[in-house]
Scaffold this motif. Structure first.
Motif, PDB file in Angstrom:
ATOM      1  N   ILE B 172      24.102  44.085  19.360  1.00 19.84           N
ATOM      2  CA  ILE B 172      25.497  44.217  19.987  1.00 19.84           C
ATOM      3  C   ILE B 172      26.425  43.807  18.948  1.00 19.84           C
ATOM      4  N   PRO B 173      26.252  42.975  17.992  1.00 15.99           N
ATOM      5  CA  PRO B 173      27.019  42.487  16.989  1.00 15.99           C
ATOM      6  C   PRO B 173      27.447  43.956  16.235  1.00 15.99           C
ATOM      7  N   LEU B 174      26.437  44.566  16.046  1.00 11.16           N
ATOM      8  CA  LEU B 174      26.270  45.754  15.112  1.00 11.16           C
ATOM      9  C   LEU B 174      27.247  46.543  15.795  1.00 11.16           C
ATOM     10  N   ILE B 175      27.199  47.090  17.153  1.00 11.80           N
ATOM     11  CA  ILE B 175      28.152  47.889  17.477  1.00 11.80           C
ATOM     12  C   ILE B 175      29.496  47.500  17.513  1.00 11.80           C
ATOM     13  N   PHE B 176      29.903  46.391  17.947  1.00  6.46           N
ATOM     14  CA  PHE B 176      31.181  45.669  17.663  1.00  6.46           C
ATOM     15  C   PHE B 176      31.774  45.673  16.568  1.00  6.46           C
ATOM     16  N   ALA B 177      30.880  45.680  15.298  1.00  4.95           N
ATOM     17  CA  ALA B 177      31.450  45.406  13.955  1.00  4.95           C
ATOM     18  C   ALA B 177      31.801  47.079  13.556  1.00  4.95           C
ATOM     19  N   LEU B 178      31.175  47.887  14.298  1.00  5.42           N
ATOM     20  CA  LEU B 178      31.402  49.391  13.985  1.00  5.42           C
ATOM     21  C   LEU B 178      32.730  49.837  14.859  1.00  5.42           C
ATOM     22  N   LEU B 179      33.087  48.875  15.986  1.00  6.01           N
ATOM     23  CA  LEU B 179      34.251  49.470  16.683  1.00  6.01           C
ATOM     24  C   LEU B 179      35.471  49.170  15.838  1.00  6.01           C
TER      25      LEU B 179
END
Lengths: 383, 391
Positions: B172-179
């Motif tokens: 989840i942090p990984l995807i949010f970082a890519l957002l």
């Protein structure tokens, strides 16, 4: 069918209000496991990652050293004691030899006493370095292991030049030591210390301020002082609980009363405190070695003794400070040339008893951190 | 022929080129993993005062320097593993046991297809590129859980379950970082992401520095590398989910680990470090062969640098405890990644409204970072150690 089973599992009434059923399982850690320091076996009852109950099983390395000692002459027992604790063979040599000397009422010449102190302190350094490396391996840091072994190798080189052996020395003999050391050895020792003492902060720099290491060790495996007392914890492990207790100071043997050194203590008694105590002890050992370099007298390095000499009837108990704690030797002689009974009190054996209590409720990674922090050595435990 | 065109809506020639590229990717994964494993051993050796493998490969090379010795070591290891017997222990669940290593490599190869190695140089520039990478590579955990469960060994099972828990707290942090970069680029396609960075005049590293750091940490956890290698923690779980594997099946897990490492680093290089954009060189309107070559070289340099940092981290830090890892994921990285999203949104607005150039955006992002630092000073986020569970 499957869905029905699943639904029943979800909805069936149970103690915890219909949640999924979990059960404890038994995990057999060791005797073959990367981080049980040899052949310790721990039968763990686990609830997921959490330990519910721990049962340490020892004895996989039992070689009946104590019984073997009864069938050998007093001198022949010394190489057997090498195998007691292969990380500090000098110390195990020493405690046995000290017992024989006390029983036979022999006083080794002062030069021999100094050589013995030099060797045991060098061995303490080697042992603590080995501990540092394996402790770091157990909490998952690979590199410190290589650093500590690089420097331990230099200590072993010193031993090799003094007695020809790198691990099992058979060096400390009754009435003295195996061979004399020369000035070159002493100079090499100082050279090593000059090289190595500035490196200790480097070892610490890798771990001390590291938040991962900090989180893994602070507050983990705390042994309250009363527990230390009731279990008989000794050495660096009890000093980490804030007790300045050290056989070298409390019951001085050899020339330790002439040497100045501090007894490092910490208050918290957790894994981090035990690590700190050992790192500070490294510096104290270096300090002792430098004093020995200044003070070592010339003279004979041993007493001329008959190979099959007889020890008068009687029994005695001596203890000295090994890198792991208070190591003792009970020796009884019936007046012959062989011990009638030889019994060792080894610190690792005592410390393993703590595990049952300490490991209750900890997570799997903490098992490794806690076990490693006590610096147990299995050959010493099983004898 | 017609069927292909009809069903894919693409030219047959294009499909053939894609197949060719896919074959290239397969070769690339195998080759790069060999090199990466060798590099890892050399980096480890350099960090640990050793020389690493020296005896395999041309002798002249080994005599030249430690960095050129042992070049064929991984090839030798691979051959050894290939000819070894595949042991399938009798109590295992054989089908998932065999399927797990196959799946992990498949997933890895599939994720590679959207990586832009250079200008006009990716297998297929899907318009959902970033989502594709994240979605596909999160399937690796399935394979790990399969391996852990089917091995029928307690250590393997613990490893597999740890991996599942780790994935939940890090994906989840990984995807949010890519957002953040997605918001800036206004699209999900990987090539568009690179071109957007050209348009902005600065790498997305600056507007979302926080995002880059979060992505990097989370991606280390995603590929199960130390200090987040808890599913295969050697000193705790023997070898975790790979305990029961041998021969080529083990090698496939190993290969996938290194291929995944390259994958996450190349995503980081594309999204945050400008991908194939050559620094200080204007991008021609039509990609010239020289620029394509330079672009590919730049991409590989950027990715290799990130890979090197990952190796460096691996050989420096102790292993994180699983519960601390989840603390870090949920209590720090996740809120910070939201903050990063906010900053990126602000920068995107600045760019649209005030038509800032690269310097302006850099300045604005530095300002935003300074404000974040100030905010963190005021709010006083507690240090991780205050979350310690008292035993």
């Amino acid at each position: 069918m499957l869905i029905r089973t699943w639904w029943c599992a979800l909805t069936s009434p149970s103690d915890d209000g219909g949640a999924l059923r979990t059960e404890e399982f038994e995990l057999n850690m060791g005797p073959q496991h990367p981080s049980t320091h040899g052949v310790l076996r721990m039968v763990l009852k686990m609830d997921g990652e959490r330990v519910v109950d721990c049962d340490p099983v020892v004895g996989y390395l039992h070689r009946s050293i104590e019984k073997m000692a009864e069938n050998r002459t007093f001198t022949q027992v010394i190489p057997v004691t090498d195998r007691l604790d292969y990380c500090t063979s000098m110390t195990s040599n020493y405690v046995y030899v000290l017992a024989v000397e006390k029983l036979a009422d022999l006083t080794p010449p002062p030069r021999a006493e100094y050589i013995r102190v030099i060797m045991t302190e060098l061995n303490r350094i080697a042992s603590h370095l080995l501990w540092y490396g394996t402790f770091c391996l157990e909490i998952g840091a690979t590199t410190p292991f290589l650093y500590s072994f690089r420097d331990r190798e230099k200590v072993l080189d010193l031993f090799e030049s003094a007695c020809g052996a790198r691990l099992l020395y058979n060096y400390i003999r009754i009435g003295g030591v195996g061979q004399d050391i020369n000035q070159k050895f002493l100079d090499r020792m100082i050279e090593f210390l000059d090289y190595w003492e500035p490196i200790i902060p480097e070892y610490e720099a890798l771990l001390d301020e590291n938040p991962i290491f900090y989180n893994r060790t602070v507050g983990v495996g705390t042994v309250p002082l009363e527990m230390c007392r009731s279990y008989g914890v000794s050495g660096p492990n009890v000093r980490a609980a804030g007790v300045a207790e050290d056989v070298r100071r409390d019951d001085p043997f050899a020339v330790y009363k002439d040497l100045e050194f501090e007894i490092p203590t910490e208050k918290e008694s957790d894994v981090f405190a035990r690590y700190r105590v050992r790192m500070r002890e490294l510096r104290e050992s270096a300090k002792i070695l430098r004093q020995c370099y200044e003070k070592i007298p010339s003279g004979p390095y041993g007493l001329p003794l008959n190979y099959r000499f007889k020890v008068p009837e009687g029994e005695t108990y001596v203890h000295i400070e090994s890198p792991r704690g208070d190591i003792g030797c009970f020796l009884a002689s019936s007046g012959g040339d062989k011990p009638w009974r030889c019994k060792f009190r080894t610190p690792s054996f005592v410390h393993i008893q703590l595990f049952k209590k300490l490991l209750e409720g900890v997570l799997i990674p903490d098992i490794m951190a806690i076990c490693a922090s006590f610096d147990i050595v299995l050959p010493e435990t099983d004898r | 022929m017609d069927l292909v065109t009809a069903y894919t809506g693409q030219d047959v020639a294009l499909v053939l080129i894609m197949l060719l590229m896919l074959a290239l990717i397969l070769g690339f994964i195998a080759g790069s993993s060999l090199i990466l494993i060798w590099a890892e051993r050399k980096v480890a050796a350099r960090i640990q005062n050793r020389v690493g493998p020296m005896m395999t490969g041309p002798r002249k090379f080994a005599e030249f320097s430690m960095w050129t010795g042992g070049l064929l070591q991984t090839a030798a290891d691979a051959i050894k593993l290939l000819v070894k017997e595949l042991i399938i222990p009798s109590k295992t669940d054989a089908i998932p046991f065999i399927a797990a290593p196959v799946l992990i490599v498949t997933v890895c190869v599939t994720a590679y297809i959207v990586i832009p190695f250079g200008p006009a140089f990716s297998v297929s520039d899907l318009n959902i590129g970033v989502v594709h990478v994240v979605a596909i590579s999160s399937l690796t955990v399935l394979s790990i859980v399969m391996a852990g469960w089917s091995s029928n060994s307690k250590y393997s099972l613990l490893g597999g379950l740890r991996s599942a828990a780790q994935m939940l707290s890090y994906e989840i942090p990984l995807i949010f970082a890519l957002l953040g970069p997605i918001l800036l680029a206004g699209g999900l396609s990987m090539q568009k992401m690179v071109l957007a960075q050209r348009e902005y005049g600065c790498w997305f590293l600056l507007p979302s520095l926080l995002g880059f750091l979060i992505y990097y940490v989370a991606s280390i956890a995603e590929v199960n590398r130390p200090p987040f290698d808890i599913p295969e923690a050697e000193s705790e779980l023997v070898a975790g989910y790979v305990s029961e594997y041998s021969g080529m099946m083990f090698a496939m897990f190993f290969l996938a680990e290194f291929a995944n490492m390259f994958l996450v680093c190349s995503v980081a290089a594309t999204v945050f470090l400008g991908g194939w954009l050559v620094p200080f060189m204007p991008v021609p309107d039509n990609p010239t062969p020289v620029y394509i070559l330079l672009g590919i070289l730049t991409f590989f340099l950027k990715t290799s640098f990130l890979v090197f940092i990952m190796m460096w981290i691996r050989w420096t830090f102790p292993r994180v405890r699983p519960d601390h890892l989840m603390n870090l994921g949920w209590k720090y990285l996740f809120p910070l990644s939201l903050l990063n999203l906010l900053i990126c949104a602000g920068i995107a607005v600045l760019k649209d409204v005030y038509k800032l150039n690269g310097w302006g955006i850099s300045l604005a992002s530095l300002g935003a970072l300074a404000m974040v630092m100030l905010l963190l000073q005021v709010v006083r986020i507690p240090r991780p150690d205050t979350f310690l569970e008292k035993a």
